[in-house]
Design an enzyme around this catalytic site. Structure first.
Site, mmCIF file in Angstrom:
data_model
loop_
_atom_site.group_PDB
_atom_site.id
_atom_site.type_symbol
_atom_site.label_atom_id
_atom_site.label_comp_id
_atom_site.label_asym_id
_atom_site.label_seq_id
_atom_site.Cartn_x
_atom_site.Cartn_y
_atom_site.Cartn_z
ATOM 1 C CD GLU A 173 -2.909 -1.202 2.331
ATOM 2 O OE1 GLU A 173 -2.808 -0.361 3.232
ATOM 3 O OE2 GLU A 173 -3.813 -2.060 2.303
ATOM 4 C CD GLU A 379 -3.408 -5.528 4.029
ATOM 5 O OE1 GLU A 379 -4.302 -4.727 4.387
ATOM 6 O OE2 GLU A 379 -2.202 -5.286 4.110
HETATM 7 O O1 IFM Z 1 -4.071 -2.835 9.338
HETATM 8 C C1 IFM Z 1 -4.037 -2.351 8.039
HETATM 9 C C2 IFM Z 1 -2.868 -2.929 7.282
HETATM 10 O O2 IFM Z 1 -1.658 -2.691 7.927
HETATM 11 C C3 IFM Z 1 -2.777 -2.327 5.890
HETATM 12 N N1 IFM Z 1 -4.036 -2.394 5.210
HETATM 13 C C4 IFM Z 1 -5.230 -1.993 5.912
HETATM 14 C C5 IFM Z 1 -5.289 -2.681 7.272
HETATM 15 C C6 IFM Z 1 -6.570 -2.255 8.026
HETATM 16 O O3 IFM Z 1 -6.605 -0.879 8.212
#
Ligand code: IFM
Length: 478
Positions: A173, A379
């Site tokens: 990200e 994710e």
């Molecule tokens: O916890 C975070 C993660 O570190 C990166 N993506 C989003 C998740 C939830 O906010």
């Protein structure tokens, strides 16, 4: 339209599908002063008063550094066949440059051995937001040299683990690193300088490109190199030309700024136009775009919720928020003429609306934009206010429903021709949720923060059954 909660026909995945969970180093490891590790920007930021909820930090986090064996055994018991974790750069290269610390690398060697021993496929993320503080002191991501330091670090880790880890992710990200870190300042290092944030974005792209080349040189050719983008699914509130223009601008600032150079070798012209009052992009040097535009083996997509926007003067009632935390400074440089709105529908504890159609849309977008590139959902998950019942069990039917809806959306995308090869639930266990501290629980496994005991929630058992059978089990009543 939400995905149906209980489809008439079972939702079954291809046999080779990876069923994983994801975590990141600072959110779970703790042991911040062990083995020669030095502070990262998140150590500094979280220890700065007022930056995180309750002043919470990752000093102990969930003590995974000491409990990794049990955590891996727990994953194996659940039935997971993949695990995505990140390396703490300052554990491996404490000053962000120079030779590696073997004690730091040894921790990850042991973790990988443990995973392989239990039949769990490791996926390594090199950078999940925790820049060594010394590199921030030297200028951080707005400084070009940080990209070269990242390539050196990538080579070190690639040489150490490349014989046993096949799946690699350079950055997680980068939008958050650049724009929450350097524009709105709600993430470390907490700077609020729009020009610096765009420079940071370019140097993160460069780091990805140089890091990809360094990994390839350091590892066997069979390994896969990818990156994980939190690409936004940007939706306009109406088809009014002003709202459509607002959505296009946010699409450039959320997505095009990364996938433009990484996948296509160019920044969108419309991004230059949107940001011309903030930066002249003169730091994009000859050869940078070629260095960034490395062929990839896969792409990681992180998805939670869509982003609803309008032109700033569109007359709408209801709360305005972009879901990225409170700050007087915007994480969207050059987009003062855009307003962000709460998407309709049910929400998770983060206030993020639940909309699996966004995940399907995202997958299909990249299926078109990067034809032939395998995709992983690196994710996806939800925070809820989970609490143990009197018997100590943790029931989280809302999370099961969330996971079912999103996994069904992934399956629908596969039926529609997308090459999605795996799914990593965020997160394996409750952990340090950055500026929110320990308040938001994303885990499939509950962590009692007083004792650090782990208890699989009902969603973990549900997900484990899906992983073992390749078919989504029914969703219990909420
Ligand atoms: O916890 C975070 C993660 O570190 C990166 N993506 C989003 C998740 C939830 O906010």
């Amino acid at each position: 339209m939400p995905e149906p909660a209980t489809p008439a026909t079972p939702v079954t995945f291809p046999p080779a599908f990876l069923w994983g969970a994801a975590t990141s180093a600072y959110q779970i490891e703790g042991a911040v002063r062990e083995g020669g590790r030095t502070p990262s920007i998140w150590d500094t930021f979280s220890h700065t008063p007022g930056k995180t909820a309750g002043g919470e930090h990752g000093d102990i986090a969930v003590d995974h550094y000491h409990r990794y064996r049990d955590d891996v055994a727990m994953m194996a018991d659940l039935g997971l066949n993949a695990y995505r974790f990140s390396i703490s750069w300052s554990r491996v290269q404490p000053t962000g440059r120079g030779p590696a610390v073997q004690v730091g690398l040894d921790f990850y060697r042991r973790l990988v051995d443990e995973l392989l021993d239990k039949g769990i496929k490791p996926a390594v993320t090199l950078y999940h937001w925790d820049l060594p503080q010394e590199l921030e002191d030297a200028g951080g991501w707005p400084e070009r040299d940080t990209a070269y330091r990242f390539a050196e670090y990538a080579q070190i880790v690639g040489e150490a683990l490349g014989d046993r880890v096949e799946q690699w992710i350079t950055l997680n990200e980068p939008w958050c690193s650049a724009f929450l870190g350097y524009a709105s300042g709600v993430h470390a290092p907490g700077r609020t300088d729009p020009a610096a944030s765009l420079k940071a974005a370019h140097h993160l792209n460069l780091a990805h490109g140089l890091g990809t080349s360094a990994l390839r040189a350091a590892m066997p050719a069979r390994n896969s190199v990818a990156l994980s983008l939190n690409s936004s699914v940007v939706r306009p509130v109406s088809q009014d030309p002003a709202d459509l223009a607002a959505a296009r601008k946010i699409d450039d600032l959320a997505n095009g700024v990364f996938h433009g150079p990484i996948l296509h070798g160019a920044y969108p012209d419309s991004l230059f136009a949107a940001t011309e009052l903030i930066t002249d992009w003169s730091y994009v040097e000859d050869g940078d775009l070629r260095a960034i535009n490395q062929p990839l083996d896969a792409l990681g997509l992180n998805y939670y919720t869509p982003t609803l926007v309008s032109a700033a003067d569109t007359d709408l009632s209801g709360p305005r928020a972009d879901g990225h935390g409170a700050s007087d400074f915007s994480p969207w440089p050059g987009a003062d003429d855009v307003a962000f709105h709460q998407s309709p529908g049910e929400r998770t504890e983060m206030g993020w609306s639940i909309d699996p159609t966004g995940l399907h849309e995202l997958i299909m977008r990249y299926t078109r934009e990067a034809p032939g590139l395998p995709l992983y959902i690196t994710e996806n998950g939800a925070a809820y206010d989970d609490k143990p019942d009197p018997e100590g069990r943790v029931h989280d039917p809302e999370r099961i429903s969330y996971l079912h809806g999103h996994l069904a959306a992934v399956r629908r995308a596969v039926s529609d021709g997308a090459d999605v090869r795996g799914y990593y639930l965020w997160s394996l266990m409750d952990n340090f949720e950055w500026a929110y501290g320990y308040e938001k629980r994303f885990g499939a496994v509950y962590v009692d923060y007083a004792t650090l005991a782990r208890t699989p929630k009902s969603s973990a058992l549900w997900y484990g059954q899906a992983a073992r059978t390749g078919t989504l089990p029914p969703v219990p009543e909420v």
